[in-house]
Write an enzyme that holds these catalytic residues in place. Structure first.
Site: not given
Ligand code: A3P
Ligand SMILES: CCc1ccc(OS(=O)(=O)O)cc1
Length: 285
Positions: A44, A99, A129
């Site tokens: 996240k 991760h 998030s």
């Molecule tokens: N192009 C982009 N610009 C800004 N934030 C982005 C993005 N793509 C993904 N995110 C944000 O990154 C977070 C997800 O993180 P990860 O990819 O590590 O799972 C989410 O945050 P929010 O839940 O705060 O919106 C998502 O909206």
């Molecule tokens: C494919 C489902 C999935 C798995 C892992 C994801 O992100 S995270 O590893 O939890 O950050 C998102 C979706």
């Protein structure tokens, strides 16, 4: 927090394609090559945004690749079975996502010249998030309330463990020349400079129009509309039908969710756990 996790070395992993056997094998036997590029985050923190950006840098801004291949194939996760099997077969320079905390990472990395980008984000926003994401994920125990998830987060009883331990662990690499620390905040505040910084680190050169295309195609809106990057392919299977990975994409959303008491507890904990690290590492503080 009790059920629906796979525990390994004291850390809870999602119940999706993770196993102690694979995690051990990855740590002991996965061979990181000098030409690999590793994208490392606590969940996240903007992982998928970073992956999309690096893929677009590799394709010189041409969106064909990011629009035709699922994000998890372009930069597979080394720690789950699907990604691990894919990576073992991949020829040439690889993009690899992870991760994993430093103590569980493939040992071969630490004797290699492979480059790693460690993306960090204000843990308060990581918390918010994560709270919304784990509630739409089918492969972890769902927190019942924000209060419950707050307890999990400050104790580190959550997917991939403690944010504080994860960050402290990887920050110990900060003086190595093959290690770049980047923040979600600097990407939000000045994405052009962030892309230039990534290019410099990876030794990639983009023409001005290629850089413009990277910026356009990695925007929140472009990623939200890209079915190869927005996880719509696994809706119903791994994510609830109404769930979105790309939720708000802003900095500071925590202010809409923390109580005053939670903010104070969090500040105190951050000070306790991170005080001995240079505060410039944390641009949001
Ligand atoms: N192009 C982009 N610009 C800004 N934030 C982005 C993005 N793509 C993904 N995110 C944000 O990154 C977070 C997800 O993180 P990860 O990819 O590590 O799972 C989410 O945050 P929010 O839940 O705060 O919106 C998502 O909206
Ligand atoms: C494919 C489902 C999935 C798995 C892992 C994801 O992100 S995270 O590893 O939890 O950050 C998102 C979706």
């Amino acid at each position: 927090m009790t059920g629906k996790f796979v525990w390994f070395e004291g850390i809870p992993f999602p119940s999706l394609d993770y196993s102690p056997e694979i995690l051990r094998e990855v740590q002991e036997s996965f061979l990181v090559k000098d030409e690999d590029v590793l994208l490392l985050t606590f969940p996240k923190s903007g992982t998928n945004w970073l992956i999309e950006t690096v893929c677009l840098i590799y394709s010189k801004g041409d969106p064909k690749w990011v629009q035709s291949e699922p994000i998890w194939n372009r930069s597979p996760w080394v720690e789950n079975k699907y990604g691990y099997e894919l990576l073992k077969e991949k020829e040439g320079p690889r993009l690899i996502s992870s991760h994993l905390p430093i103590q569980l990472f493939p040992k071969s990395f630490f004797n290699s010249k492979a480059k790693m980008i460690y993306l960090i984000r204000n843990p308060r926003d990581v918390f918010v998030s994560g709270y919304f994401f784990w509630r739409i994920a089918k492969f972890v125990e769902k927190p019942e309330s924000l209060e419950e998830y707050f307890e999990w987060f400050i104790r580190g009883n959550m997917p991939f463990g403690s944010w504080f331990d994860h960050t402290r662990g990887w920050m110990s690499m900060r003086d190595k020349e093959n290690f770049l620390i980047l923040s979600y905040e600097e990407m939000k505040w000045d994405m052009r400079s962030a892309v230039e910084k990534i290019c410099q680190f990876l030794g990639k050169k983009l023409e001005p129009e290629e850089l413009d295309s990277v910026l356009r195609n990695s925007s929140f809106q472009a990623m939200k509309e890209n079915n190869m990057s927005n996880y719509s392919l696994v809706k119903g299977l791994h994510l609830e039908e109404n769930g979105h990975l790309l939720r708000k994409g802003v900095t500071g959303d925590w202010k809409n969710h923390f109580t005053v008491a939670q903010a104070e507890i969090f500040d105190k904990l951050f000070q306790e756990k991170m005080a001995d690290l240079p505060q410039e590492l944390f641009p949001w503080e």
